[in-house]
Design a protein around this motif. Structure first.
Motif, PDB file in Angstrom:
ATOM      1  N   LEU A   7      36.631  46.468  40.282  1.00 25.10           N
ATOM      2  CA  LEU A   7      37.105  45.084  40.340  1.00 25.10           C
ATOM      3  C   LEU A   7      36.136  44.118  39.672  1.00 25.10           C
ATOM      4  N   ILE A   8      34.853  44.214  40.001  1.00 24.18           N
ATOM      5  CA  ILE A   8      33.872  43.312  39.411  1.00 24.18           C
ATOM      6  C   ILE A   8      33.735  43.572  37.917  1.00 24.18           C
ATOM      7  N   GLY A   9      33.740  44.837  37.539  1.00 28.99           N
ATOM      8  CA  GLY A   9      33.686  45.154  36.119  1.00 28.99           C
ATOM      9  C   GLY A   9      34.866  44.581  35.368  1.00 28.99           C
ATOM     10  N   GLY A  10      36.060  44.683  35.960  1.00 28.99           N
ATOM     11  CA  GLY A  10      37.243  44.128  35.312  1.00 28.99           C
ATOM     12  C   GLY A  10      37.179  42.624  35.162  1.00 28.99           C
ATOM     13  N   ILE A  11      36.716  41.950  36.206  1.00 26.14           N
ATOM     14  CA  ILE A  11      36.575  40.489  36.146  1.00 26.14           C
ATOM     15  C   ILE A  11      35.620  40.082  35.029  1.00 26.14           C
ATOM     16  N   VAL A  69      22.598  42.945  37.665  1.00 22.51           N
ATOM     17  CA  VAL A  69      22.453  43.762  36.459  1.00 22.51           C
ATOM     18  C   VAL A  69      23.725  43.751  35.616  1.00 22.51           C
ATOM     19  N   LEU A  70      24.872  43.983  36.251  1.00 21.71           N
ATOM     20  CA  LEU A  70      26.100  44.221  35.494  1.00 21.71           C
ATOM     21  C   LEU A  70      26.526  43.047  34.619  1.00 21.71           C
ATOM     22  N   PRO A  71      26.525  41.787  35.108  1.00 24.18           N
ATOM     23  CA  PRO A  71      26.952  40.690  34.224  1.00 24.18           C
ATOM     24  C   PRO A  71      26.128  40.597  32.949  1.00 24.18           C
ATOM     25  N   ILE A  72      24.830  40.875  33.036  1.00 29.36           N
ATOM     26  CA  ILE A  72      23.975  40.834  31.848  1.00 29.36           C
ATOM     27  C   ILE A  72      24.362  41.940  30.880  1.00 29.36           C
TER      28      ILE A  72
END
Length: 327
Positions: free
Chosen positions: A49-53, A129-132
């Motif tokens: 979900l967060i990755g998709g967003i 980490v992921l958003p960057i």
């Protein structure tokens, strides 16, 4: 059935959340042996979900402010309420989701009612980490980094098991990357990032085979990569199911899973002297009532406010041209 980005908060995925929290509660309230699989399912679903967003909003103005603003209003109020009600030792580390630091020094206090926050600590570190990664990395390098984290996860667990105290291999971010990054890769796959389905499938089998090989040659301590693989299949099936109404009973706990998770052990502790399973049967309706109150009074209003306050801006034609050149 195809889902637009807005539709991906679907009833079927809410039902998977409901299944995950039901498994966790069944473990703690009634001693269900496989209940902790709910945590693994949460991690994969969070990555998806967060990755998709983030993938859908990577080129929009306010990428970071929108993401972190919404996450803060979703996570911090109830989390800080729990810490205020039950101030833990070394609470300063808890405030910044670094409770693993004192745990590594003084031991993992699994009997502490705030110990459930270990999953939140991993999630929040993942959110840093992921958003960057998604914002800065080109498509091909993003896939490589995600696969690198997945393939290295069994190695991290082996190292933590060998050299760190207690069960560190369960409670630290690197040891859970095959679940979190596995969910993100599902989101990438749904958006056409995969150039070779066969290649991705072959890579997906490597970490489970590592776990199986280690178990065959040494003391078995974890099959988390096997579990991550299974949870990825469940999330993918849930995201593409044609008739989500079949899972309607799980939607209610799925949408209230955060407060159910944070406070289910607090409520259980009140009735602990009744003994299992009686204490579980008494605590269950109480925590469900509290979760409903929390949803209506605290969570839903704050979520709606955050959506208005941190609305995602649409791309202008000029920005779309620039983003196309970057990727």
């Amino acid at each position: 059935m195809e889902f637009t980005p807005q539709e991906k908060r679907s009833e079927s995925l809410d039902a998977i959340r409901g299944l995950a929290i039901s498994l966790v509660i069944a473990r703690h309230y009634f001693g269900f042996k496989y209940g902790m699989l709910g945590v693994d399912l949460f991690f994969v679903l969070s990555g998806y979900l967060i990755g998709g967003i983030l993938l859908d909003s990577r080129d929009r103005p306010g990428y970071f402010s929108s993401f972190y603003g919404r996450r803060a209003f979703r996570i911090l109020p109830l989390y800080w309420l729990l810490l205020a009600l039950l101030p833990p030792a070394h609470w300063g580390y808890y405030l910044i989701f670094m409770q693993a630091v004192p745990w590594l020094q003084f031991g993992f206090s699994q009997s502490d009612l705030t110990f459930v926050t270990w999953t939140l600590a991993i999630e929040e570190q993942f959110y840093l980490v992921l958003p960057i990664l998604i914002y800065w990395l080109p498509r091909q390098w993003l896939g490589r980094i995600l696969w690198g984290g997945i393939l290295l996860a069994p190695g991290w667990r082996w190292l933590f098991h060998a050299y760190l105290p207690d069960q560190s291999w369960q409670f630290l971010l690197p040891a859970r990357l095959d679940e979190l990054f596995g969910g993100v890769l599902l989101a990438c796959f749904a958006r056409g990032y995969c150039r070779s389905v066969i290649g991705w499938a072959m890579l997906a089998f490597v970490p489970p085979l590592c776990d199986i090989a280690y178990a065959a040659t040494a003391e078995a301590f974890a099959f988390l990569s096997v579990t991550a693989f299974a949870c990825c299949l469940i999330v993918w099936l849930g995201a593409n199911i044609e008739r989500p109404q079949l899972f309607r009973p799980l939607i209610w706990p799925g949408r209230r899973c955060y407060s159910l998770y944070l406070f289910h052990m607090v409520v259980y502790d009140i009735f602990f002297d009744l003994g299992r399973p009686l204490s579980g049967f008494v605590a269950l309706p109480v925590v469900c009532l509290l979760a409903e109150i929390s949803w209506r009074v605290v969570e839903a209003p704050l979520i709606n406010y955050a959506k208005r306050r941190f609305a995602r801006a649409e791309l202008t034609p000029l920005a779309m041209v620039g983003s196309a050149g970057r990727h």
